[in-house]
Motif scaffolding. Structure first.
Motif, short mmCIF file in Angstrom:
data_model
loop_
_atom_site.label_atom_id
_atom_site.label_comp_id
_atom_site.label_asym_id
_atom_site.label_seq_id
_atom_site.Cartn_x
_atom_site.Cartn_y
_atom_site.Cartn_z
N GLU A 91 21.94 -29.58 41.89
CA GLU A 91 20.75 -29.91 42.68
C GLU A 91 19.50 -29.89 41.81
N GLY A 92 19.52 -29.05 40.79
CA GLY A 92 18.40 -29.02 39.84
C GLY A 92 18.35 -30.31 39.04
N HIS A 93 19.52 -30.81 38.65
CA HIS A 93 19.55 -32.07 37.90
C HIS A 93 19.07 -33.23 38.78
N ILE A 94 19.47 -33.19 40.04
CA ILE A 94 19.03 -34.26 40.97
C ILE A 94 17.50 -34.22 41.12
N ALA A 95 16.97 -33.01 41.31
CA ALA A 95 15.51 -32.89 41.46
C ALA A 95 14.80 -33.31 40.17
N GLY A 96 15.46 -33.09 39.04
CA GLY A 96 14.87 -33.44 37.74
C GLY A 96 14.65 -34.93 37.57
N ILE A 97 15.45 -35.73 38.26
CA ILE A 97 15.31 -37.20 38.15
C ILE A 97 13.93 -37.64 38.62
N GLU A 98 13.44 -36.98 39.67
CA GLU A 98 12.12 -37.32 40.19
C GLU A 98 11.04 -37.07 39.11
N SER A 99 11.23 -36.01 38.33
CA SER A 99 10.28 -35.72 37.25
C SER A 99 10.35 -36.81 36.17
N VAL A 100 11.57 -37.28 35.90
CA VAL A 100 11.71 -38.36 34.91
C VAL A 100 10.89 -39.56 35.38
N ARG A 101 11.06 -39.90 36.64
CA ARG A 101 10.34 -41.05 37.20
C ARG A 101 8.82 -40.88 37.06
N ASP A 102 8.35 -39.72 37.42
CA ASP A 102 6.91 -39.43 37.38
C ASP A 102 6.37 -39.51 35.96
N VAL A 103 7.13 -38.92 35.03
CA VAL A 103 6.67 -38.89 33.64
C VAL A 103 6.69 -40.30 33.04
N VAL A 104 7.72 -41.07 33.36
CA VAL A 104 7.78 -42.44 32.83
C VAL A 104 6.59 -43.24 33.38
N THR A 105 6.33 -43.13 34.67
CA THR A 105 5.22 -43.87 35.28
C THR A 105 3.90 -43.47 34.64
N THR A 106 3.67 -42.17 34.48
CA THR A 106 2.41 -41.72 33.89
C THR A 106 2.28 -42.21 32.45
N THR A 107 3.38 -42.18 31.71
CA THR A 107 3.36 -42.64 30.32
C THR A 107 2.91 -44.09 30.24
N ARG A 108 3.48 -44.88 31.15
CA ARG A 108 3.16 -46.30 31.19
C ARG A 108 1.70 -46.51 31.58
#
Ligand code: IPE
Ligand code: IPE
Ligand code: MG
Length: 238
Positions: free
Chosen positions: A32-49
């Motif tokens: 469940e931690g890995h699943i929740a971590g995907i949302e952070s990946v999304r957020d970080v990629v968007t902010t980076t862009r």
């Protein structure tokens, strides 16, 4: 939160750590931690862009992570497959080029094919190079480069070997070294990530666990970087 754009790093590398602890603190299974971590990946990629940072490299699965229970490894790899499937249209829309580094041939063949497909489809995109490190080991990467060079030398190649040429045999050939390394969940170690490339990388460690590391926490890390003084061994500050 505002960050001074002219001082932002060109290349951010992240050790996404703490998914298991995040889950444990909620009495949930690690996955469940890995699943929740995907949302952070999304957020970080968007902010980076959005901030026009051209290179982002994420440590998603280390060579050493194969020693985890089979169930967790399988779950992690299948989550990656789902992520790729879901993100591909967004990568196309946002001009993101996807790249996977590491011992990709260790991965299940369907996942290798999926990775290859996403790399090919996004190959001409140019706003952000998003690199995911999978079955990655910094020492293995350096050894691999040394072996490739030894083979070429045995075949008669005589070009002198310097740092620049050595770098062309690494998975990160053509990319600038990371300016900033972020590690979440408080661990003060590199865990075999980009050992050659991080000779002069600035390090930022936060106690925040990866699933809680969203856009604002990321911007805080970036702002911290913008006020750092880098010296690269000289007396001049950059
Ligand atoms: C990071 O979280 C994800 C991977 C290493 C794949 P962890 O799974 O290492 O979480 P902790 O460190 O046990 O909390
Ligand atoms: C590093 O985290 C690897 C990834 C984030 C993919 P680990 O959780 O595997 O590292 P250690 O074991 O704490 O050093
Ligand atoms: Mg960990």
């Amino acid at each position: 939160m505002t960050v001074k754009k002219e001082k932002l790093p060109r290349h951010v590398a992240i050790i996404m750590d703490g998914n298991g602890r995040w889950a444990r603190s909620r009495a949930l299974p690690r996955i469940e931690g890995h699943i929740a971590g995907i949302e952070s990946v999304r957020d970080v990629v968007t902010t980076t862009r959005e901030l026009h940072i051209p290179y982002l490299t994420l440590y998603a699965f280390s060579k050493e992570n194969w020693t985890r229970p089979k169930k967790e490894v399988e779950a992690l790899l299948s989550l990656l497959g789902l992520y790729l499937e879901k993100e591909l249209p967004l990568m196309m829309e946002n001009n993101v080029r996807f790249n996977a580094i590491g011992a990709i041939s260790d991965l299940p063949v369907p996942l290798q094919q999926q990775l290859g497909g996403v790399m090919e489809k996004t190959g001409k995109n140019g706003s952000l190079l998003l690199t995911i490190a999978l079955s990655y080991s910094g020492r293995q990467e350096i050894l691999r480069a040394a072996r490739l060079i030894a083979e070429e030398t045995a075949r008669g190649e005589t070009t002198p070997l310097d740092e620049e040429r050595f770098g062309t045999y690494l998975y990160t050939a053509g990319m600038p070294d990371p300016d900033l390394l972020i590690r979440t969940s408080g661990e003060m170690r590199l865990s075999n990530f980009l050992l050659w490339q991080m000779a002069y990388t600035e390090i930022y460690v936060t106690e925040t666990l990866w699933p809680d590391f969203r856009g604002d926490a990321y911007k805080k890390a970036l702002r911290d970087f913008t006020v750092r003084k880098r010296r690269f061994g000289s007396l001049k500050e950059i």
